[in-house]
Design an enzyme around this catalytic site. Structure first.
Site, PDB file in Angstrom:
ATOM      1  N   ASN A   1      -0.037  -3.724   0.172  1.00  0.00           N
ATOM      2  CA  ASN A   1       1.110  -3.079  -0.380  1.00  0.00           C
ATOM      3  C   ASN A   1       2.434  -3.378   0.387  1.00  0.00           C
ATOM      4  O   ASN A   1       2.407  -3.378   1.466  1.00  0.00           O
ATOM      5  CB  ASN A   1       0.902  -1.520  -0.202  1.00  0.00           C
ATOM      6  CG  ASN A   1       1.766  -0.776  -0.824  1.00  0.00           C
ATOM      7  OD1 ASN A   1       2.980  -1.072  -0.495  1.00  0.00           O
ATOM      8  ND2 ASN A   1       1.563   0.182  -1.445  1.00  0.00           N
TER       9      ASN A   1
ATOM     10  N   HIS B   1       7.010  -1.462   2.030  1.00  0.00           N
ATOM     11  CA  HIS B   1       8.047  -1.371   2.948  1.00  0.00           C
ATOM     12  C   HIS B   1       8.655  -2.666   3.103  1.00  0.00           C
ATOM     13  O   HIS B   1       9.741  -2.604   4.080  1.00  0.00           O
ATOM     14  CB  HIS B   1       7.185  -0.544   4.279  1.00  0.00           C
ATOM     15  CG  HIS B   1       6.765   0.627   3.799  1.00  0.00           C
ATOM     16  ND1 HIS B   1       7.835   1.500   3.424  1.00  0.00           N
ATOM     17  CD2 HIS B   1       5.644   1.262   3.657  1.00  0.00           C
ATOM     18  CE1 HIS B   1       6.755   2.732   2.998  1.00  0.00           C
ATOM     19  NE2 HIS B   1       5.561   2.335   3.229  1.00  0.00           N
TER      20      HIS B   1
ATOM     21  N   HIS C   1       4.646   0.127  -5.517  1.00  0.00           N
ATOM     22  CA  HIS C   1       4.946   1.461  -6.049  1.00  0.00           C
ATOM     23  C   HIS C   1       6.348   1.654  -6.620  1.00  0.00           C
ATOM     24  O   HIS C   1       7.131   1.561  -5.879  1.00  0.00           O
ATOM     25  CB  HIS C   1       4.487   2.567  -5.080  1.00  0.00           C
ATOM     26  CG  HIS C   1       4.467   3.844  -5.444  1.00  0.00           C
ATOM     27  ND1 HIS C   1       4.116   5.045  -4.915  1.00  0.00           N
ATOM     28  CD2 HIS C   1       4.942   4.424  -6.770  1.00  0.00           C
ATOM     29  CE1 HIS C   1       4.252   6.026  -5.455  1.00  0.00           C
ATOM     30  NE2 HIS C   1       4.623   5.754  -6.614  1.00  0.00           N
TER      31      HIS C   1
ATOM     32  N   ARG D   1       8.668   3.767  -7.723  1.00  0.00           N
ATOM     33  CA  ARG D   1       8.773   5.186  -7.616  1.00  0.00           C
ATOM     34  C   ARG D   1       9.879   5.394  -8.621  1.00  0.00           C
ATOM     35  O   ARG D   1      10.920   4.823  -8.955  1.00  0.00           O
ATOM     36  CB  ARG D   1       9.284   5.726  -6.152  1.00  0.00           C
ATOM     37  CG  ARG D   1       8.020   5.474  -5.416  1.00  0.00           C
ATOM     38  CD  ARG D   1       8.161   6.260  -3.953  1.00  0.00           C
ATOM     39  NE  ARG D   1       8.331   7.509  -4.002  1.00  0.00           N
ATOM     40  CZ  ARG D   1       7.283   8.465  -3.644  1.00  0.00           C
ATOM     41  NH1 ARG D   1       6.417   7.831  -2.978  1.00  0.00           N
ATOM     42  NH2 ARG D   1       7.231   9.683  -3.670  1.00  0.00           N
TER      43      ARG D   1
ATOM     44  N   ARG E   1      13.218   4.299  -4.583  1.00  0.00           N
ATOM     45  CA  ARG E   1      13.879   4.304  -3.171  1.00  0.00           C
ATOM     46  C   ARG E   1      13.568   3.039  -2.401  1.00  0.00           C
ATOM     47  O   ARG E   1      13.917   2.533  -1.294  1.00  0.00           O
ATOM     48  CB  ARG E   1      13.029   5.413  -2.281  1.00  0.00           C
ATOM     49  CG  ARG E   1      11.630   5.363  -2.109  1.00  0.00           C
ATOM     50  CD  ARG E   1      10.910   6.487  -1.211  1.00  0.00           C
ATOM     51  NE  ARG E   1      11.445   7.839  -1.957  1.00  0.00           N
ATOM     52  CZ  ARG E   1      10.305   8.769  -1.632  1.00  0.00           C
ATOM     53  NH1 ARG E   1       9.607   8.603  -0.466  1.00  0.00           N
ATOM     54  NH2 ARG E   1      10.642   9.901  -2.358  1.00  0.00           N
TER      55      ARG E   1
ATOM     56  N   GLU F   1       1.343   0.870  -8.787  1.00  0.00           N
ATOM     57  CA  GLU F   1       1.023   2.100  -8.496  1.00  0.00           C
ATOM     58  C   GLU F   1       2.397   2.855  -9.229  1.00  0.00           C
ATOM     59  O   GLU F   1       3.547   2.571  -9.028  1.00  0.00           O
ATOM     60  CB  GLU F   1       1.290   2.399  -7.108  1.00  0.00           C
ATOM     61  CG  GLU F   1       0.062   2.068  -6.116  1.00  0.00           C
ATOM     62  CD  GLU F   1       0.256   2.402  -4.781  1.00  0.00           C
ATOM     63  OE1 GLU F   1       1.214   3.186  -4.363  1.00  0.00           O
ATOM     64  OE2 GLU F   1      -0.715   2.017  -4.056  1.00  0.00           O
TER      65      GLU F   1
ATOM     66  N   THR G   1       3.242   9.094  -0.253  1.00  0.00           N
ATOM     67  CA  THR G   1       2.237   9.771  -1.547  1.00  0.00           C
ATOM     68  C   THR G   1       1.339  10.864  -0.450  1.00  0.00           C
ATOM     69  O   THR G   1       0.849  10.750   0.443  1.00  0.00           O
ATOM     70  CB  THR G   1       1.224   8.941  -2.175  1.00  0.00           C
ATOM     71  OG1 THR G   1       2.036   7.960  -2.511  1.00  0.00           O
ATOM     72  CG2 THR G   1       0.485   9.446  -3.254  1.00  0.00           C
TER      73      THR G   1
ATOM     74  N   GLU H   1      -9.258   5.345  -6.833  1.00  0.00           N
ATOM     75  CA  GLU H   1      -8.894   4.965  -5.563  1.00  0.00           C
ATOM     76  C   GLU H   1      -8.884   6.220  -4.920  1.00  0.00           C
ATOM     77  O   GLU H   1      -8.230   7.285  -4.956  1.00  0.00           O
ATOM     78  CB  GLU H   1      -7.297   4.510  -5.430  1.00  0.00           C
ATOM     79  CG  GLU H   1      -6.972   4.016  -4.081  1.00  0.00           C
ATOM     80  CD  GLU H   1      -5.802   3.343  -3.954  1.00  0.00           C
ATOM     81  OE1 GLU H   1      -5.468   2.599  -4.876  1.00  0.00           O
ATOM     82  OE2 GLU H   1      -5.048   3.506  -2.776  1.00  0.00           O
TER      83      GLU H   1
ATOM     84  N   HIS I   1      -4.330   4.460   1.611  1.00  0.00           N
ATOM     85  CA  HIS I   1      -3.570   5.328   2.182  1.00  0.00           C
ATOM     86  C   HIS I   1      -3.665   5.610   3.708  1.00  0.00           C
ATOM     87  O   HIS I   1      -4.924   6.236   3.932  1.00  0.00           O
ATOM     88  CB  HIS I   1      -3.303   6.622   1.635  1.00  0.00           C
ATOM     89  CG  HIS I   1      -2.103   7.194   1.738  1.00  0.00           C
ATOM     90  ND1 HIS I   1      -0.960   6.957   1.037  1.00  0.00           N
ATOM     91  CD2 HIS I   1      -1.617   8.101   2.490  1.00  0.00           C
ATOM     92  CE1 HIS I   1       0.200   7.489   1.493  1.00  0.00           C
ATOM     93  NE2 HIS I   1      -0.227   8.233   2.371  1.00  0.00           N
TER      94      HIS I   1
HETATM   95  N1  PXP Z   1      -2.838   3.535  -1.942  1.00  0.00           N
HETATM   96  C1  PXP Z   1      -1.809   4.450  -2.670  1.00  0.00           C
HETATM   97  C2  PXP Z   1      -2.103   4.790  -4.134  1.00  0.00           C
HETATM   98  C3  PXP Z   1      -0.523   4.770  -2.043  1.00  0.00           C
HETATM   99  O1  PXP Z   1       0.348   5.307  -2.617  1.00  0.00           O
HETATM  100  C4  PXP Z   1      -0.270   4.071  -0.879  1.00  0.00           C
HETATM  101  C5  PXP Z   1       1.125   4.114  -0.405  1.00  0.00           C
HETATM  102  O2  PXP Z   1       2.010   3.899  -1.186  1.00  0.00           O
HETATM  103  C6  PXP Z   1      -1.179   3.109  -0.276  1.00  0.00           C
HETATM  104  C7  PXP Z   1      -2.546   2.638  -0.890  1.00  0.00           C
HETATM  105  C8  PXP Z   1      -0.992   2.284   0.761  1.00  0.00           C
HETATM  106  O3  PXP Z   1      -0.839   3.373   1.985  1.00  0.00           O
HETATM  107  P1  PXP Z   1      -0.265   2.558   3.372  1.00  0.00           P
HETATM  108  O4  PXP Z   1       1.130   2.226   3.276  1.00  0.00           O
HETATM  109  O5  PXP Z   1      -0.370   3.879   4.272  1.00  0.00           O
HETATM  110  O6  PXP Z   1      -1.364   1.703   3.795  1.00  0.00           O
END
Ligand code: PXP
Length: 239
Positions: free
Chosen positions: A7, A10, A43, A45, A49, A70, A101, A151, A191
């Site tokens: 992911n 960031h 993601h 959003r 953001r 996402e 999330t 998930e 997550h």
């Molecule tokens: N899975 C989902 C559904 C999420 O919303 C997120 C965060 O955007 C992640 C995985 C990844 O989470 P993390 O950044 O804490 O690894």
């Protein structure tokens, strides 16, 4: 062995802090794939953001593995997904005021709406994954609305304050994974997973993909800082 979906939200968070062009998540995706990422997750959003529409459109062109989008189950996002055609969509709950999330989707209480969204996306050959807590009622509802994947939300496990509490949450995830597979669902998780807590989740039988972001981008900042400073010093040293 599960696959790793990286992911890259960031990377975009850092870019949006200055609303400039660097670092570009599209470049980050290429490097993540070269390092062995099995998939790229972003993601988009509602408040934009971090990831922007432009990122997702470009990633659709550049990602060589698979692209997991996402998004919230809104009409706006469904229209974007139908246009972009990611390799799969993960539906997540979204609140404007949250930092990230928080918890899984409530499927059971909004089954007709979720079934409609899942049917629209899967009708366009976009498999859908539902981000849910490892709660038997939500697993059953996810199977009912026809989604191919769930998930499992690993945030509660990740935030457990003691080894005992973490073991308890891992058992909940294991039970959820088993139930979901028995109900015909394929299972991903994510997550809050970190370098310290990922292995037990990866070892759950039948786990297909782990979506991990924050810990990887955090580590990338630290392991990359020496090289980044050295390169700037080399420029200044040309004076
Ligand atoms: N899975 C989902 C559904 C999420 O919303 C997120 C965060 O955007 C992640 C995985 C990844 O989470 P993390 O950044 O804490 O690894």
């Amino acid at each position: 062995m599960p696959t790793l979906g990286v992911n890259i939200d960031h990377v975009a968070t850092i870019r949006q802090a200055r609303r400039t062009v660097e670092p570009d998540p599209v470049g980050a995706a290429v490097l993540a794939e070269l390092a062995g990422a099995d998939g790229i997750t972003v993601h988009l959003r509602e408040d934009r953001r971090h990831i922007q529409d432009r990122d997702v459109y470009l990633l659709r062109e550049t990602v060589r593995t698979h692209l997991n989008l996402e998004m919230a189950a809104t009409d706006e996002m469904v229209a974007i997904a139908l246009d972009i055609k990611p390799d799969y969509v993960t539906l997540v709950p979204e609140k404007r005021e949250e930092v990230t999330t928080e918890g899984g989707l409530e499927i059971a209480a909004v089954l007709p709406r979720m079934t409609d969204v899942v049917t629209k996306l899967q009708g366009a050959n976009i498999p859908v994954s539902l981000f849910i807590d490892a709660d038997p009622a939500q697993i059953e509802a996810s199977a009912k609305c026809g989604a191919k994947f769930i998930e499992l939300h690993t945030g509660t496990y990740a935030e457990a304050k003691s080894e005992e509490a973490q073991a308890k949450e891992l058992a909940v995830l294991a039970d959820g994974c088993e139930r979901a597979i028995a109900a015909g669902l394929r299972v991903n998780a994510g997550h809050g997973l970190t370098y310290w807590n990922t292995l037990p989740v990866a070892q759950l039988p039948g786990m297909e993909e782990l979506n991990i972001g924050h810990t990887i981008i955090s580590r990338a900042v630290l392991v990359g800082i020496e090289r980044a400073v050295r390169e700037m010093k080399e420029i200044i040293n040309q004076v």
